[in-house]
Structure formats: C-alpha cells, structure tokens
Design a protein around this motif. Sequence first.
Motif, mmCIF file in Angstrom:
data_model
loop_
_atom_site.group_PDB
_atom_site.id
_atom_site.type_symbol
_atom_site.label_atom_id
_atom_site.label_comp_id
_atom_site.label_asym_id
_atom_site.label_seq_id
_atom_site.Cartn_x
_atom_site.Cartn_y
_atom_site.Cartn_z
ATOM 1 N N ASP A 51 46.879 45.658 36.314
ATOM 2 C CA ASP A 51 48.157 45.339 36.939
ATOM 3 C C ASP A 51 48.055 43.931 37.513
ATOM 4 O OD1 ASP A 51 50.416 45.039 38.514
ATOM 5 O OD2 ASP A 51 50.183 46.947 39.556
ATOM 6 N N PRO A 52 48.815 42.972 36.986
ATOM 7 C CA PRO A 52 48.720 41.596 37.478
ATOM 8 C C PRO A 52 49.061 41.448 38.963
ATOM 9 C CG PRO A 52 50.397 41.782 35.745
ATOM 10 C CD PRO A 52 49.765 43.130 35.921
ATOM 11 N N ARG A 53 49.689 42.462 39.551
ATOM 12 C CA ARG A 53 50.015 42.411 40.979
ATOM 13 C C ARG A 53 48.888 42.928 41.854
ATOM 14 N NH1 ARG A 53 55.091 46.032 40.102
ATOM 15 N NH2 ARG A 53 53.359 47.007 39.052
ATOM 16 N N ALA A 54 47.819 43.425 41.254
ATOM 17 C CA ALA A 54 46.696 43.976 42.028
ATOM 18 C C ALA A 54 46.097 42.902 42.926
ATOM 19 C CB ALA A 54 45.633 44.536 41.094
ATOM 20 N N ALA A 55 45.891 43.245 44.186
ATOM 21 C CA ALA A 55 45.344 42.294 45.152
ATOM 22 C C ALA A 55 43.821 42.186 45.054
ATOM 23 C CB ALA A 55 45.750 42.698 46.564
ATOM 24 N N ALA A 56 43.166 43.282 44.710
ATOM 25 C CA ALA A 56 41.699 43.307 44.637
ATOM 26 C C ALA A 56 41.299 43.878 43.275
ATOM 27 C CB ALA A 56 41.127 44.148 45.771
ATOM 28 N N TYR A 57 40.832 43.012 42.394
ATOM 29 C CA TYR A 57 40.529 43.416 41.016
ATOM 30 C C TYR A 57 39.475 44.525 40.955
ATOM 31 C CZ TYR A 57 42.950 39.058 39.863
ATOM 32 O OH TYR A 57 43.877 38.057 39.760
ATOM 33 N N GLY A 58 38.413 44.406 41.738
ATOM 34 C CA GLY A 58 37.342 45.393 41.700
ATOM 35 C C GLY A 58 37.786 46.761 42.187
ATOM 36 N N LEU A 59 38.549 46.788 43.277
ATOM 37 C CA LEU A 59 39.052 48.068 43.786
ATOM 38 C C LEU A 59 40.038 48.686 42.802
ATOM 39 C CD1 LEU A 59 39.432 47.256 47.592
ATOM 40 C CD2 LEU A 59 37.744 48.766 46.505
ATOM 41 N N GLU A 60 40.818 47.835 42.123
ATOM 42 C CA GLU A 60 41.727 48.331 41.095
ATOM 43 C C GLU A 60 40.929 49.006 39.978
ATOM 44 O OE1 GLU A 60 45.085 46.757 37.918
ATOM 45 O OE2 GLU A 60 43.381 45.464 38.399
ATOM 46 N N ALA A 61 39.837 48.373 39.545
ATOM 47 C CA ALA A 61 38.997 48.949 38.488
ATOM 48 C C ALA A 61 38.453 50.307 38.921
ATOM 49 C CB ALA A 61 37.853 48.000 38.135
ATOM 50 N N ALA A 62 37.927 50.387 40.130
ATOM 51 C CA ALA A 62 37.368 51.649 40.623
ATOM 52 C C ALA A 62 38.425 52.749 40.610
ATOM 53 C CB ALA A 62 36.800 51.461 42.028
ATOM 54 N N GLU A 63 39.606 52.432 41.095
ATOM 55 C CA GLU A 63 40.681 53.415 41.159
ATOM 56 C C GLU A 63 41.130 53.849 39.763
ATOM 57 O OE1 GLU A 63 45.366 53.494 42.315
ATOM 58 O OE2 GLU A 63 44.045 52.367 43.645
ATOM 59 N N LYS A 64 41.395 52.883 38.898
ATOM 60 C CA LYS A 64 41.922 53.223 37.572
ATOM 61 C C LYS A 64 40.884 53.916 36.691
ATOM 62 C CE LYS A 64 45.906 50.377 37.355
ATOM 63 N NZ LYS A 64 46.677 49.408 36.612
ATOM 64 N N LEU A 65 39.609 53.629 36.900
ATOM 65 C CA LEU A 65 38.563 54.263 36.106
ATOM 66 C C LEU A 65 38.047 55.555 36.739
ATOM 67 C CD1 LEU A 65 36.594 51.063 35.035
ATOM 68 C CD2 LEU A 65 38.102 52.474 33.598
ATOM 69 N N GLY A 66 38.470 55.827 37.990
ATOM 70 C CA GLY A 66 38.037 57.036 38.674
ATOM 71 C C GLY A 66 36.559 57.006 39.038
ATOM 72 N N ILE A 67 36.062 55.827 39.384
ATOM 73 C CA ILE A 67 34.646 55.628 39.720
ATOM 74 C C ILE A 67 34.556 55.312 41.219
ATOM 75 C CG2 ILE A 67 32.592 54.202 39.279
ATOM 76 C CD1 ILE A 67 33.393 55.662 36.777
ATOM 77 N N PRO A 68 33.601 55.909 41.943
ATOM 78 C CA PRO A 68 33.459 55.578 43.366
ATOM 79 C C PRO A 68 33.229 54.071 43.553
ATOM 80 C CG PRO A 68 32.084 57.468 42.795
ATOM 81 C CD PRO A 68 32.622 56.913 41.506
ATOM 82 N N PRO A 69 33.891 53.444 44.530
ATOM 83 C CA PRO A 69 33.778 51.999 44.733
ATOM 84 C C PRO A 69 32.347 51.501 44.984
ATOM 85 C CG PRO A 69 35.585 52.880 46.034
ATOM 86 C CD PRO A 69 34.864 54.049 45.440
ATOM 87 N N ASP A 70 31.450 52.381 45.445
ATOM 88 C CA ASP A 70 30.079 51.915 45.681
ATOM 89 C C ASP A 70 29.307 51.722 44.371
ATOM 90 O OD1 ASP A 70 30.012 54.728 45.302
ATOM 91 O OD2 ASP A 70 28.146 54.897 46.436
ATOM 92 N N ARG A 71 29.873 52.174 43.241
ATOM 93 C CA ARG A 71 29.236 51.966 41.928
ATOM 94 C C ARG A 71 29.878 50.830 41.145
ATOM 95 N NH1 ARG A 71 29.646 56.495 38.241
ATOM 96 N NH2 ARG A 71 28.558 55.059 36.862
ATOM 97 N N VAL A 72 30.999 50.297 41.640
ATOM 98 C CA VAL A 72 31.693 49.204 40.960
ATOM 99 C C VAL A 72 31.377 47.914 41.722
ATOM 100 C CG1 VAL A 72 33.915 48.311 40.168
ATOM 101 C CG2 VAL A 72 33.503 50.785 40.211
ATOM 102 N N PHE A 73 30.834 46.930 41.017
ATOM 103 C CA PHE A 73 30.369 45.701 41.653
ATOM 104 C C PHE A 73 31.203 44.507 41.210
ATOM 105 C CE2 PHE A 73 27.079 48.547 42.599
ATOM 106 C CZ PHE A 73 26.211 47.993 43.533
ATOM 107 N N LYS A 74 31.418 43.582 42.159
ATOM 108 C CA LYS A 74 32.151 42.358 41.848
ATOM 109 C C LYS A 74 31.179 41.195 41.743
ATOM 110 C CE LYS A 74 33.420 42.003 46.736
ATOM 111 N NZ LYS A 74 34.540 42.089 47.673
ATOM 112 N N THR A 75 31.550 40.242 40.914
ATOM 113 C CA THR A 75 30.735 39.055 40.661
ATOM 114 C C THR A 75 31.365 37.872 41.379
ATOM 115 O OG1 THR A 75 30.200 39.933 38.471
ATOM 116 C CG2 THR A 75 29.785 37.588 38.842
ATOM 117 N N LEU A 76 30.600 37.240 42.255
ATOM 118 C CA LEU A 76 31.102 36.113 43.041
ATOM 119 C C LEU A 76 30.221 34.892 42.817
ATOM 120 C CD1 LEU A 76 31.680 38.204 46.272
ATOM 121 C CD2 LEU A 76 33.433 37.435 44.675
ATOM 122 N N LEU A 77 30.862 33.741 42.685
ATOM 123 C CA LEU A 77 30.109 32.500 42.537
ATOM 124 C C LEU A 77 30.099 31.754 43.860
ATOM 125 C CD1 LEU A 77 30.287 33.154 39.512
ATOM 126 C CD2 LEU A 77 30.135 30.703 39.197
#
Length: 165
Positions: free
Chosen positions: A32-58
Amino acid sequence: MAKKPDATAGTPATVALARAGIRFTALAYEHDPRAAAYGLEAAEKLGIPPDRVFKTLLVSVDGSLVVGIVPVAEQLDLKALAAAVGGKRAEMADPALAERRTGYVVGGISPIGQKVALPTVLDESAILHETILVSGGRRGLDLELAPDDLLAVTDGRYAPIARAR
C-alpha cells in the motif's frame, strides 16, 4: 495477502542468494503506497510477528556507509552501531545516497545484493529465530532465511544495535 512471486520477479537479492546456494523463501504482498512504516506493513500483511521482520537502514559512521538491520518494531541505536564497527559518530544516511549506493529504493532496500558491499551488522535478537525476514529488494517483497545465512551472504556480524521505541 501473501503470495509466491512468479519466476520473473527476481531482484539482485534473490539472484545473490541463488548464486550463493542459500535457501530462502520469497514472500510477496500487495504494498500500500500510503503505508507509513514499510516493515510493519510487511509483518501485518504476511502475518509474521514483527520481531521476526527486520528493516535495513543505511547509516554514515565517521563518513563511511554501514548497513544496520533491526526488527521493524524497534529503533536502530546509532551509538551502538558505530561502536559495533569501531566508529565514533553515526547518523542516518541521506535517502538519495542510500538508493544510489545500494541500487534499491527506500522502503525496498535489501541488505543482500547491493551495488557495493558495505559493512553489515544484524541485531543480535535475530539469533532467537530459526528464520527472519528482510526486504527482497522492492516494496512488497520480503525474503525469509536463516540469520546465519544472511550474515554469510553479506559478510556481516551480530551486535546489540536495536532499542525499544
């Protein structure tokens, strides 16, 4: 809703993992291009606990780019990341620079298959999971793999670099 991408959905990250012989699962979802937090969106849409979904930061550490990978529900501790790579001062990298150096767009930056190999640090909490998810190289695509395999393909290391929000 999670779905398997088709065979033409390759990214530099999936190509790098395949070349290295590392087992992974590609998980696609409708971004969803309106999603504010890409990683949290992934966790929610994939049904995965957020502690297993990691974001990459430079991050720029003493003027050099470094990759920090932390759970999506937590924040990157800049001082801890700097210390983990033997640096003193750290600040988030300019998004345009991050895109140029990695070859990926913000919100889809994968720690794998970047244009230039950068020092990579994965938060030590990843050790608690058999597999974790990281961006697959575009918004709406995550890759599930073992944390040790992620470090092997990125030549990375573990360190305590996350902190609660």
